[in-house]
Design a protein around this motif. Structure first.
Motif, PDB file in Angstrom:
ATOM      1  N   ALA A 145      37.389  23.473 -10.032  1.00 20.87           N
ATOM      2  CA  ALA A 145      38.140  22.814  -8.956  1.00 20.87           C
ATOM      3  C   ALA A 145      37.285  22.656  -7.712  1.00 20.87           C
ATOM      4  O   ALA A 145      37.318  21.614  -7.044  1.00 20.87           O
ATOM      5  CB  ALA A 145      39.396  23.615  -8.649  1.00 20.87           C
ATOM      6  N   LEU A 146      36.497  23.683  -7.391  1.00 17.85           N
ATOM      7  CA  LEU A 146      35.617  23.618  -6.230  1.00 17.85           C
ATOM      8  C   LEU A 146      34.544  22.553  -6.408  1.00 17.85           C
ATOM      9  O   LEU A 146      34.271  21.755  -5.497  1.00 17.85           O
ATOM     10  CB  LEU A 146      34.983  24.994  -5.997  1.00 17.85           C
ATOM     11  N   ALA A 147      33.925  22.509  -7.593  1.00 17.57           N
ATOM     12  CA  ALA A 147      32.886  21.503  -7.856  1.00 17.57           C
ATOM     13  C   ALA A 147      33.463  20.097  -7.837  1.00 17.57           C
ATOM     14  O   ALA A 147      32.835  19.163  -7.320  1.00 17.57           O
ATOM     15  CB  ALA A 147      32.214  21.791  -9.197  1.00 17.57           C
ATOM     16  N   ASP A 148      34.655  19.924  -8.394  1.00 20.80           N
ATOM     17  CA  ASP A 148      35.296  18.601  -8.371  1.00 20.80           C
ATOM     18  C   ASP A 148      35.540  18.138  -6.940  1.00 20.80           C
ATOM     19  O   ASP A 148      35.417  16.950  -6.628  1.00 20.80           O
ATOM     20  CB  ASP A 148      36.629  18.649  -9.118  1.00 20.80           C
ATOM     21  N   ARG A 149      35.891  19.062  -6.086  1.00 24.91           N
ATOM     22  CA  ARG A 149      36.264  18.716  -4.718  1.00 24.91           C
ATOM     23  C   ARG A 149      35.059  18.564  -3.792  1.00 24.91           C
ATOM     24  O   ARG A 149      35.017  17.657  -2.950  1.00 24.91           O
ATOM     25  CB  ARG A 149      37.190  19.806  -4.172  1.00 24.91           C
ATOM     26  N   ARG A 154      34.890  11.963 -14.583  1.00 21.23           N
ATOM     27  CA  ARG A 154      35.965  12.720 -13.941  1.00 21.23           C
ATOM     28  C   ARG A 154      35.408  13.934 -13.205  1.00 21.23           C
ATOM     29  O   ARG A 154      35.911  14.318 -12.149  1.00 21.23           O
ATOM     30  CB  ARG A 154      36.979  13.159 -15.002  1.00 21.23           C
ATOM     31  N   HIS A 155      34.389  14.547 -13.767  1.00 24.97           N
ATOM     32  CA  HIS A 155      33.738  15.714 -13.162  1.00 24.97           C
ATOM     33  C   HIS A 155      32.310  15.299 -12.824  1.00 24.97           C
ATOM     34  O   HIS A 155      31.392  15.486 -13.628  1.00 24.97           O
ATOM     35  CB  HIS A 155      33.749  16.900 -14.128  1.00 24.97           C
ATOM     36  N   GLY A 156      32.128  14.728 -11.643  1.00 20.58           N
ATOM     37  CA  GLY A 156      30.860  14.112 -11.289  1.00 20.58           C
ATOM     38  C   GLY A 156      29.668  15.048 -11.266  1.00 20.58           C
ATOM     39  O   GLY A 156      28.522  14.597 -11.278  1.00 20.58           O
ATOM     40  N   TRP A 157      29.897  16.342 -11.251  1.00 18.48           N
ATOM     41  CA  TRP A 157      28.823  17.342 -11.264  1.00 18.48           C
ATOM     42  C   TRP A 157      28.316  17.615 -12.680  1.00 18.48           C
ATOM     43  O   TRP A 157      27.247  18.204 -12.863  1.00 18.48           O
ATOM     44  CB  TRP A 157      29.334  18.658 -10.673  1.00 18.48           C
ATOM     45  N   LEU A 158      29.073  17.215 -13.694  1.00 18.16           N
ATOM     46  CA  LEU A 158      28.752  17.591 -15.069  1.00 18.16           C
ATOM     47  C   LEU A 158      27.473  16.961 -15.609  1.00 18.16           C
ATOM     48  O   LEU A 158      26.699  17.650 -16.295  1.00 18.16           O
ATOM     49  CB  LEU A 158      29.942  17.262 -15.975  1.00 18.16           C
ATOM     50  N   PRO A 159      27.184  15.666 -15.375  1.00 16.19           N
ATOM     51  CA  PRO A 159      25.951  15.106 -15.948  1.00 16.19           C
ATOM     52  C   PRO A 159      24.703  15.891 -15.562  1.00 16.19           C
ATOM     53  O   PRO A 159      23.814  16.086 -16.399  1.00 16.19           O
ATOM     54  CB  PRO A 159      25.919  13.681 -15.379  1.00 16.19           C
TER      55      PRO A 159
END
Length: 219
Positions: free
Chosen positions: A32-36, A106-111
């Motif tokens: 949630a923190l990374a998404d935000r 959706r989770h822009g930090w994931l790539p």
């Protein structure tokens, strides 16, 4: 540093009051923190604050920020829908890649994590098992099939990252610099490629993955 994967380590019991959180809650708070706020915001201190506790309490569940990142990557992989294999292998692998792209957008930090860290946990292992099941009847050897899984993950992440970072401003800056290069006349092959006729649009996601997978595994 303990080289044992976080999923194989027992949770520390600690001293004093029993643990009030679970590893799943810690992971959800980090996601949630990374998404935000982005991946850089994820730290033991910040995740603890999300949970309303002190950073020291997190060490009952994880040893380091690296553990958190591995847990986050694998937890997102729980979002794949993996039906029983049925039919030709290529459409099924493309569907896996499409789902991966959707999760990464959706989770822009994931790539970034997929491209820079190799973390294969319970959900990632389920995904790998699905890909190998889809390819069970394919004549390629096991090494080539495992390579295909790695290529799928890496290329999907790279294309998703390009989508996330390649806004119109970036394209305009790139176009302006290429126009300068053409005008300077020192890069003859590049100039010929850019001025030799109308440029074909970049291939779509499915087309790119299809050509790479067919090239790697054959028809």
């Amino acid at each position: 540093m303990d080289a044992t994967p976080v999923w194989l380590r027992e949770r520390r019991t600690g001293v004093g009051r029993p643990a009030e959180r679970s590893r799943a809650e810690v992971t959800a708070a980090a996601i949630a923190l990374a998404d935000r706020e982005g991946l850089a915001a994820v730290s033991m201190r910040r995740v603890a604050a999300e949970l309303g506790t002190g950073a020291a309490s997190l060490y009952r569940y994880v040893d380091s920020r690296d553990d958190l990142l591995d847990l986050m990557t694998d937890e997102v992989a729980a979002g794949y829908q993996l039906p029983a294999p049925d039919g030709p292998w290529l459409p099924q692998l493309l569907e896996v890649c499409r789902q991966g792209r959707s999760l990464m957008l959706r989770h822009g930090w994931l790539p970034e994590l997929v491209l820079t860290r190799s973390a294969l946990g319970p959900h990632g292992t389920d995904l790998l098992e699905h890909v190998l099941a889809v390819l069970a009847g394919h004549p390629a050897d096991a090494g080539r099939k495992l390579e295909a899984f790695g290529v799928m993950s890496t290329l999907t992440a790279a294309l998703a990252l390009n989508e996330l970072s390649g806004g119109s401003g970036a394209r305009q800056r790139q176009g302006a610099y290429l126009a300068h290069v053409v005008a300077a006349g020192r890069h003859t092959h590049l100039t010929a490629a850019l001025t030799g006729g109308p440029l074909v649009p970049a291939p779509l996601f499915d087309d790119t993955l299809s050509r790479v997978l067919v090239g790697l595994l054959g028809e």
